[in-house]
Design an enzyme around this catalytic site. Structure first.
Site, PDB file in Angstrom:
ATOM      1  N   TYR A  72       0.836  -1.207   0.000  1.00 38.21           N
ATOM      2  CA  TYR A  72       0.000   0.000   0.000  1.00 38.21           C
ATOM      3  C   TYR A  72       0.871   1.257   0.000  1.00 38.21           C
ATOM      4  O   TYR A  72       0.651   2.174  -0.769  1.00 38.21           O
ATOM      5  CB  TYR A  72      -0.926  -0.001   1.222  1.00 38.21           C
ATOM      6  CG  TYR A  72      -1.982   1.084   1.163  1.00 38.21           C
ATOM      7  CD1 TYR A  72      -3.268   0.789   0.686  1.00 38.21           C
ATOM      8  CD2 TYR A  72      -1.706   2.384   1.568  1.00 38.21           C
ATOM      9  CE1 TYR A  72      -4.233   1.772   0.613  1.00 38.21           C
ATOM     10  CE2 TYR A  72      -2.681   3.377   1.493  1.00 38.21           C
ATOM     11  CZ  TYR A  72      -3.936   3.063   1.024  1.00 38.21           C
ATOM     12  OH  TYR A  72      -4.901   4.035   0.953  1.00 38.21           O
ATOM     13  N   PHE A 124      -6.834  20.244 -24.862  1.00 36.46           N
ATOM     14  CA  PHE A 124      -7.458  18.952 -25.140  1.00 36.46           C
ATOM     15  C   PHE A 124      -8.866  18.920 -24.533  1.00 36.46           C
ATOM     16  O   PHE A 124      -9.157  19.671 -23.599  1.00 36.46           O
ATOM     17  CB  PHE A 124      -6.589  17.836 -24.545  1.00 36.46           C
ATOM     18  CG  PHE A 124      -7.096  16.467 -24.858  1.00 36.46           C
ATOM     19  CD1 PHE A 124      -7.128  16.014 -26.166  1.00 36.46           C
ATOM     20  CD2 PHE A 124      -7.560  15.632 -23.858  1.00 36.46           C
ATOM     21  CE1 PHE A 124      -7.614  14.745 -26.470  1.00 36.46           C
ATOM     22  CE2 PHE A 124      -8.041  14.360 -24.154  1.00 36.46           C
ATOM     23  CZ  PHE A 124      -8.065  13.918 -25.462  1.00 36.46           C
ATOM     24  N   ASP A 215       0.770  19.736 -20.773  1.00 33.81           N
ATOM     25  CA  ASP A 215      -0.089  18.576 -20.961  1.00 33.81           C
ATOM     26  C   ASP A 215       0.720  17.674 -21.884  1.00 33.81           C
ATOM     27  O   ASP A 215       0.835  17.906 -23.078  1.00 33.81           O
ATOM     28  CB  ASP A 215      -1.410  19.030 -21.591  1.00 33.81           C
ATOM     29  CG  ASP A 215      -2.372  17.880 -21.805  1.00 33.81           C
ATOM     30  OD1 ASP A 215      -1.983  16.728 -21.562  1.00 33.81           O
ATOM     31  OD2 ASP A 215      -3.510  18.135 -22.231  1.00 33.81           O
ATOM     32  N   LYS A 258      -0.513   7.183 -23.728  1.00 30.86           N
ATOM     33  CA  LYS A 258      -0.017   7.607 -25.035  1.00 30.86           C
ATOM     34  C   LYS A 258       1.474   7.234 -25.128  1.00 30.86           C
ATOM     35  O   LYS A 258       1.802   6.079 -25.314  1.00 30.86           O
ATOM     36  CB  LYS A 258      -0.215   9.120 -25.226  1.00 30.86           C
ATOM     37  CG  LYS A 258      -1.536   9.669 -24.674  1.00 30.86           C
ATOM     38  CD  LYS A 258      -2.742   9.302 -25.475  1.00 30.86           C
ATOM     39  CE  LYS A 258      -4.059   9.707 -24.856  1.00 30.86           C
ATOM     40  NZ  LYS A 258      -4.228  11.025 -24.326  1.00 30.86           N
ATOM     41  N   HIS A 450     -19.740  14.155 -26.852  1.00 31.98           N
ATOM     42  CA  HIS A 450     -19.399  13.285 -27.981  1.00 31.98           C
ATOM     43  C   HIS A 450     -19.306  11.814 -27.610  1.00 31.98           C
ATOM     44  O   HIS A 450     -19.511  10.945 -28.442  1.00 31.98           O
ATOM     45  CB  HIS A 450     -18.091  13.743 -28.635  1.00 31.98           C
ATOM     46  CG  HIS A 450     -16.933  13.832 -27.698  1.00 31.98           C
ATOM     47  ND1 HIS A 450     -16.845  14.816 -26.728  1.00 31.98           N
ATOM     48  CD2 HIS A 450     -15.841  13.053 -27.552  1.00 31.98           C
ATOM     49  CE1 HIS A 450     -15.726  14.624 -26.052  1.00 31.98           C
ATOM     50  NE2 HIS A 450     -15.099  13.567 -26.522  1.00 31.98           N
TER      51      HIS A 450
HETATM   52  C1  LIG Z   1      -5.441  11.702 -23.733  1.00 32.60           C
HETATM   53  C2  LIG Z   1      -5.129  13.075 -23.365  1.00 32.60           C
HETATM   54  C3  LIG Z   1      -5.532  13.601 -22.126  1.00 32.60           C
HETATM   55  C4  LIG Z   1      -6.390  12.829 -21.150  1.00 32.60           C
HETATM   56  O1  LIG Z   1      -5.807  11.650 -20.760  1.00 32.60           O
HETATM   57  P1  LIG Z   1      -6.632  10.324 -20.411  1.00 32.60           P
HETATM   58  O2  LIG Z   1      -5.583   9.357 -20.055  1.00 32.60           O
HETATM   59  O3  LIG Z   1      -7.407   9.948 -21.640  1.00 32.60           O
HETATM   60  O4  LIG Z   1      -7.539  10.652 -19.287  1.00 32.60           O
HETATM   61  C5  LIG Z   1      -5.163  14.891 -21.842  1.00 32.60           C
HETATM   62  N1  LIG Z   1      -4.470  15.635 -22.718  1.00 32.60           N
HETATM   63  C6  LIG Z   1      -4.067  15.166 -23.906  1.00 32.60           C
HETATM   64  C7  LIG Z   1      -3.282  16.023 -24.840  1.00 32.60           C
HETATM   65  C8  LIG Z   1      -4.399  13.873 -24.281  1.00 32.60           C
HETATM   66  O5  LIG Z   1      -4.027  13.424 -25.474  1.00 32.60           O
END
Ligand SMILES: *Cc1c(COP(=O)(O)O)cnc(C)c1O
Length: 458
Positions: A72, A124, A215, A258, A450
């Site tokens: 934990y 985003f 981001d 990603k 969407h």
């Molecule tokens: C996918 C994404 C997010 C959000 O992330 P999640 O893992 O889908 O919650 C935020 N900003 C960008 C640029 C993204 O591509």
């Protein structure tokens, strides 16, 4: 003979794909309310809905799963991830979260309040959602070149410094808790931000005393583009470029689904302890204790390994090369797409593709439905449905661009699949004159509509 390009990995495990007929797909999409998100995956042949969490993990990542420490508090997996984040990004402090939007939720809870202004480059959708949910406003300061799809600009994700400075001048410092720079800029077509621009944004931000957060979902793809396109970076490694990029930020939110090539996960990186402390409270409240925050130990291990693999040049060359391979096929046939090709996706310019469909009838969505019916290929609308309604007026927002995004999952499909996708699009293109009517909304949610919207044919 010059040796041709070949992928930098081989395949160890496979997953079957199911074919379907046009007749079946016509029926299925109607049953799905003409919303591609509503289709079960077995009804899709090639799934380009998103590159998020859809990548194939490596043998090394799967091995790391077995070494996960599920304690934990104070798990070794946490420290392994902390070390990887420190090494790759340079950020001293971090909080694990279950995905990118959770990182946004935690960070914004500690920073954003009602009436605030958050400048950035085409925020985003979840970022914007989390800003507007707090009754704050996202102000888009992306360069104008980004909205001309045919213009071949190397860094269309760049922040327009004049637009940014205008915002910082107009509002008092207390109203602007942070600037968000998205790398690469997803909403403007997976387009990178240059190092020079990141440096300049930081300079302007410092002048007004405003912190900058990235981001960072596709930070490695951004770094690859800098290496290829920006003078002075040709001989630097991707990792060196990444370190410099983050040196111009006070922190980052990350969707690890990603560029870290895991199926689920996220984190926040911080330069300053005060920011980490302020966000920690919300991490415990929303995500979990500080040393796991919504992630299993095994998932943190796979993520740490993924950060290293995702910043290797050979991998990025294969990945971004595949996106360009699809792009070139479409370009050669004269399909209107955005240039230059994005890092993770090809964006089809739906307004140019379907000039007979009215903007009130969701042009990019209409194209997405036609492509699905044609070949069982699933893309995603980046257009009016995604842009949602104006929170103040309740009216539809019509973005400058109506795009159908074809996002390529990492290490999943072969170039034969790309050939199939290209042929499907070409077939729709050949019959585009007959596509005149789009769709109307019959059911919609108050925010991020969407995902769940239901449509009917006009
Ligand atoms: C996918 C994404 C997010 C959000 O992330 P999640 O893992 O889908 O919650 C935020 N900003 C960008 C640029 C993204 O591509």
């Amino acid at each position: 003979m010059e040796l041709p390009f070949a992928e930098s990995y081989k395949i160890k495990m496979v997953e079957s794909l199911k074919r379907s007929t046009r007749q079946e797909r016509t029926k299925w999409i109607k049953e799905a309310g003409f919303n591609l998100f509503n289709l079960s995956s077995d009804k899709v042949f090639i799934d380009l809905l998103t590159d998020s969490g859809t990548g194939a993990m490596s043998d090394k990542q799967w091995s790391e799963m077995m070494l996960g420490d599920e304690s934990y508090a104070g798990a070794s997996s946490f420290f392994k991830l902390k070390a990887a984040i420190k090494e790759i990004t340079g950020f001293e402090y971090f909080l694990p979260t279950h995905q990118g939007r959770a990182a946004e939720n935690v960070l914004f809870s500690s920073k954003i309040k009602e009436g605030d202004i958050i400048p950035g480059n085409s925020h985003f959708d979840t970022t914007k959602g989390h800003i507007e949910f707090r009754k704050a406003h996202a102000v888009d300061c992306t360069i104008d070149e980004a909205f001309n799809t045919t213009l071949d600009h190397p860094f269309k994700g760049n922040v327009d410094l004049n637009k940014l400075e205008e915002v910082l001048k107009t509002y008092p410092k207390e109203k602007i808790p942070l600037i968000i720079v998205t790398v690469t800029c997803n909403s403007s077509g997976g387009q990178p931000v240059s190092m020079e621009n990141m440096r300049d944004v930081k300079k302007v931000a410092d002048k007004y005393g405003i912190p900058v957060f990235y981001d960072s979902a596709r930070f490695a793809e951004n770094a690859y583009f800098i290496k290829l396109r920006e003078k002075g970076y040709e001989d630097k490694t991707v990792r060196e470029i990444v370190r410099e990029m983050f040196s111009y930020a006070d922190g980052m939110t990350m969707s690890s689904k990603k560029d870290a090539i895991v199926n689920m996960g996220g984190f926040i990186g911080f330069r300053h302890e005060e920011d980490y402390d302020a966000a920690s409270v919300f991490n415990i409240l929303f995500e979990g204790y500080l040393s796991y925050g919504g992630m299993s130990g095994r998932d943190m291990n796979a993520l740490a390994q993924g950060l290293y693999e995702g910043t290797e040049f050979d991998y990025l060359e294969t990945r971004i090369g595949q996106v360009a391979y699809l792009g070139k096929k479409l370009k050669d046939y004269g399909i209107p797409i955005q240039y230059p090709y994005g890092g993770h996706a090809i964006f089809v310019d739906a307004k140019k593709f379907l000039p007979n469909v009215a903007k009130e009838e969701y042009i990019a969505q209409t194209l997405g439905i036609e492509l699905y019916i044609e070949g069982g290929v699933r893309g995603v609308e980046i257009g009016t449905l995604l842009a949602d309604r104006d929170p103040d007026t309740g009216e539809n927002r019509y973005p400058d661009l109506e795009l159908l995004r074809l996002a390529i999952p990492r290490r999943v499909y072969t170039n034969n699949h790309m050939d199939y996708v290209a042929a499907s699009i070409i077939n729709v293109f050949d019959r585009r004159d007959k596509i005149k009517n789009g769709y109307k909304i019959v059911k919609e949610a108050p925010i991020l509509r969407h995902f769940t919207v239901k449509l009917e044919k006009v």
